[in-house]
Design a protein around this motif. Structure first.
Motif, PDB file in Angstrom:
ATOM      1  N   ALA B  45       0.854  -1.171  -0.031  1.00 35.76           N
ATOM      2  CA  ALA B  45       0.045  -0.010   0.057  1.00 35.76           C
ATOM      3  C   ALA B  45       0.998   1.392   0.015  1.00 35.76           C
ATOM      4  CB  ALA B  45      -0.832  -0.036   0.979  1.00 35.76           C
ATOM      5  N   LEU B  47       2.983   2.378   2.723  1.00 35.93           N
ATOM      6  CA  LEU B  47       2.766   2.823   3.792  1.00 35.93           C
ATOM      7  C   LEU B  47       4.098   2.296   4.642  1.00 35.93           C
ATOM      8  CD1 LEU B  47      -1.016   1.922   4.733  1.00 35.93           C
ATOM      9  CD2 LEU B  47       0.106   3.946   3.862  1.00 35.93           C
ATOM     10  N   PRO B  66       3.589   7.435  -3.968  1.00 31.55           N
ATOM     11  CA  PRO B  66       2.814   7.569  -2.700  1.00 31.55           C
ATOM     12  C   PRO B  66       1.677   6.771  -2.467  1.00 31.55           C
ATOM     13  CG  PRO B  66       2.753   9.515  -3.724  1.00 31.55           C
ATOM     14  CD  PRO B  66       3.430   8.758  -4.684  1.00 31.55           C
ATOM     15  N   PRO B  67       1.102   6.500  -1.383  1.00 32.52           N
ATOM     16  CA  PRO B  67      -0.081   5.546  -1.414  1.00 32.52           C
ATOM     17  C   PRO B  67      -1.204   6.022  -1.899  1.00 32.52           C
ATOM     18  CG  PRO B  67       0.989   6.153   1.157  1.00 32.52           C
ATOM     19  CD  PRO B  67       1.615   6.948   0.005  1.00 32.52           C
ATOM     20  N   GLU B  68      -1.405   7.411  -1.991  1.00 32.76           N
ATOM     21  CA  GLU B  68      -2.698   7.940  -2.574  1.00 32.76           C
ATOM     22  C   GLU B  68      -2.600   7.847  -4.218  1.00 32.76           C
ATOM     23  OE1 GLU B  68      -0.555   9.593  -0.842  1.00 32.76           O
ATOM     24  OE2 GLU B  68      -0.134  11.531  -1.497  1.00 32.76           O
ATOM     25  N   ILE B  72      -4.216   1.270  -4.862  1.00 29.38           N
ATOM     26  CA  ILE B  72      -4.269   0.097  -3.975  1.00 29.38           C
ATOM     27  C   ILE B  72      -4.884   0.436  -2.680  1.00 29.38           C
ATOM     28  CG2 ILE B  72      -3.104  -1.818  -2.600  1.00 29.38           C
ATOM     29  CD1 ILE B  72      -0.899  -1.716  -5.020  1.00 29.38           C
ATOM     30  N   VAL B  73      -6.136  -0.035  -2.313  1.00 29.82           N
ATOM     31  CA  VAL B  73      -6.731   0.452  -1.184  1.00 29.82           C
ATOM     32  C   VAL B  73      -6.633  -0.595   0.202  1.00 29.82           C
ATOM     33  CG1 VAL B  73      -8.569   0.721   0.281  1.00 29.82           C
ATOM     34  CG2 VAL B  73      -8.418   1.944  -2.108  1.00 29.82           C
ATOM     35  N   TYR B  74      -5.902  -0.132   1.156  1.00 30.22           N
ATOM     36  CA  TYR B  74      -5.520  -0.830   2.508  1.00 30.22           C
ATOM     37  C   TYR B  74      -6.711  -0.696   3.488  1.00 30.22           C
ATOM     38  CZ  TYR B  74      -3.036  -2.282   6.553  1.00 30.22           C
ATOM     39  OH  TYR B  74      -2.692  -2.681   7.767  1.00 30.22           O
TER      40      TYR B  74
END
Lengths: 257, 247
Positions: B45, B47, B66-68, B72-74
């Motif tokens: 993700a 993170l 970066p995560p956003e 991919i959603v965690y």
């Protein structure tokens, strides 16, 4: 068992009575004439205004400096136990001693005093001296409150928000800030209340302009108890108002994840 | 298709895994506690940073994003609903975060799938554990991810809520055209959900395939004990679990 329960109730009643009785007594002793004279006394209102303004400035400065510190402590970027002990130092030092410590580093010939002079700032017997003294004694309340706020917001909530497409700034604005707001507000009000009640440090560093506490002390010294009852009642009213605000902003248990 | 290859050190555990998550597939990563499952999800993700990582989503290297920006959603194990927002605001969060217009038909489909219509205006603090998990899943789907990472999503639920959610989860990859990587230490969840199973033990992937083959081979300590159980008379009645058709 019944005896111990009754004893506990009696002792608890004594404790509450000891807090409430002096507060109520000051209003019972008050005469309408004295109250009217005090309400017409401009120096009283001026001192209350100065107390409130200086305490608000000190608490605002506390929020600006304290919220980032609370974040770093809650997220483990700073050694928590050490920093918390450091923050509690102003609470354990006698406040007249705090005044002397501050006078030592903020007088016009000190390093900080000389650095502040070109900016038009002086701390001895000035409004900014009041702010400096109040900030010193109330800063820890804001940091502790912010720390509690950030600790109550699970880091997983922020991380989950990131993966939903939110930038770090959006997460702070829409998730973290609203969740810590009641905590920071509580710290702010506590700091204002603490600033208004401060006297020892102010007495040494900035006797003038006179705050409500200093005026009260001065009038008591010069005229005696009966002449300061009305001012005391006014200060108690201001404090009770702050207490009501504090109760309103106290985060309820389990309110935030 | 998500292709993953990563190496990292978690305390004394040497994590070294390579695996693939095919499109629109329910993949379950099974393994005991401390095997590195949650850590792997956090790296995917964005993170956490691994010492070495190569993560490709549909051929594009996303390791440095970066995560956003990863798509991919965690979904962590704990309840991560935003407590100051109501159910509807939680569900629509991803659209607000990306400043996108809310597509009403898609949102309605998500709301209907998880039967959330009756309590859209309710505060999330007043939801039961099962309802909260359904809202969290709906919120995740509204971000329209290519891959959904679920970290022990059923761990805190009691038995009947767990079974109710299993049915919801199973139909998601086909209905919403996304892949799911679901991490668990519970072999029953894996048996029920996995179209493809990954066995992670001691930081290594010991098996990659379907659940029937897993039981035939019985890799690792967990595989051995499960093989023994399902071969026994006691375990025989549970075998139809992984034979069930995926919706």
């Amino acid at each position: 068992m019944r005896f111990f329960l009754l004893l506990a109730i009696f002792l608890a009643f004594l404790a509450f009575f000891w807090i409430l009785y002096p507060l109520v007594a000051i209003f019972l002793d008050l005469t309408g004439e004295k109250l009217w004279l005090t309400l017409k006394d401009l120096e009283v209102w001026q001192s209350l205004k100065i107390s409130f303004l200086a305490a608000t400035c000190a608490a605002t400065l506390g929020v600006i400096l304290g919220v980032p510190a609370g974040y770093l402590l809650a997220r483990g970027y700073l050694p928590r136990e050490f920093c918390e002990s450091l923050l509690n130092i102003p609470i354990v030092i006698p406040h007249v001693a705090v005044g002397i410590l501050l006078l030592n580093v903020l007088n016009n010939n000190s390093l900080l005093g000389r650095l502040a002079a070109p900016l038009g700032l002086s701390f001895v017997d000035t409004f900014w001296g009041l702010v400096a003294a109040m900030c010193f004694v109330s800063f820890s309340y804001v940091v502790s409150a912010a720390l509690m706020g950030f600790a109550a917001v699970s880091e997983d909530i922020e991380l989950a928000a990131r993966t939903l497409g939110a930038s770090p700034w959006f997460v702070f604005r829409k998730i973290t800030a609203p969740l810590i707001f009641p905590y920071v507000m509580r710290g702010f009000i506590l700091a204002v209340a603490r600033g208004i009640s401060e006297m020892g440090a102010i007495l040494i560093l900035a006797y003038y302009p006179k705050t409500a506490s200093i005026l009260l002390y001065e009038r008591f010294e010069n005229y005696g108890l009966s002449e300061v009852e009305a001012i005391t009642a006014l200060i108690v009213c201001v404090s009770l108002f702050l207490f009501a605000l504090l109760t309103y902003f106290t985060p309820k248990a389990g309110r935030n994840a | 298709m998500l292709n993953v290859s990563l190496k990292d050190q978690i305390g004394s555990l040497n994590l070294e895994v390579s695996f693939t998550v095919p499109p629109s597939t329910y993949v379950v990563m099974l393994g005991p506690s401390g095997a590195g499952k949650s850590h792997t999800l956090k790296i995917l993700a964005g993170l956490r940073k691994a010492q070495q990582e190569e993560i490709k989503l549909q051929g594009q290297d996303i390791s440095s994003l970066p995560p956003e920006k990863r798509n991919i959603v965690y979904l962590p194990q704990q309840n991560t609903l935003f407590p100051h927002l109501n159910v509807e605001e939680n569900i629509l969060f991803a659209f607000r975060a990306r400043r996108e217009k809310v597509p009403p038909n898609f949102v309605r489909e998500v709301v209907d799938t998880f039967r959330l219509a009756p309590f859209l205006k309710r505060g999330v603090k007043n939801l039961s554990g099962g309802e909260a998990q359904r809202v969290a899943l709906a919120r995740a789907l509204c971000a329209r991810p290519k891959v959904l990472l679920l970290d022990e999503p059923l761990a805190s639920l009691d038995f009947h809520l767990k079974w109710e959610l299993l049915d919801f989860l199973k139909l998601l990859p086909q209905r919403f055209k996304l892949s799911i990587l679901h991490v668990t230490h519970d072999p029953w969840e894996a048996a029920f959900l996995a179209e493809r199973l990954l066995l992670l033990e001691g930081g290594k992937i010991l098996f990659e395939g379907d659940f029937s083959h897993f039981l035939e081979k019985g890799p690792g300590a967990l595989g051995q004990s499960l093989k023994k159980f399902f071969s026994s008379e006691k375990g025989a009645f549970l075998r139809p679990l992984w034979g069930r058709e995926h919706a």
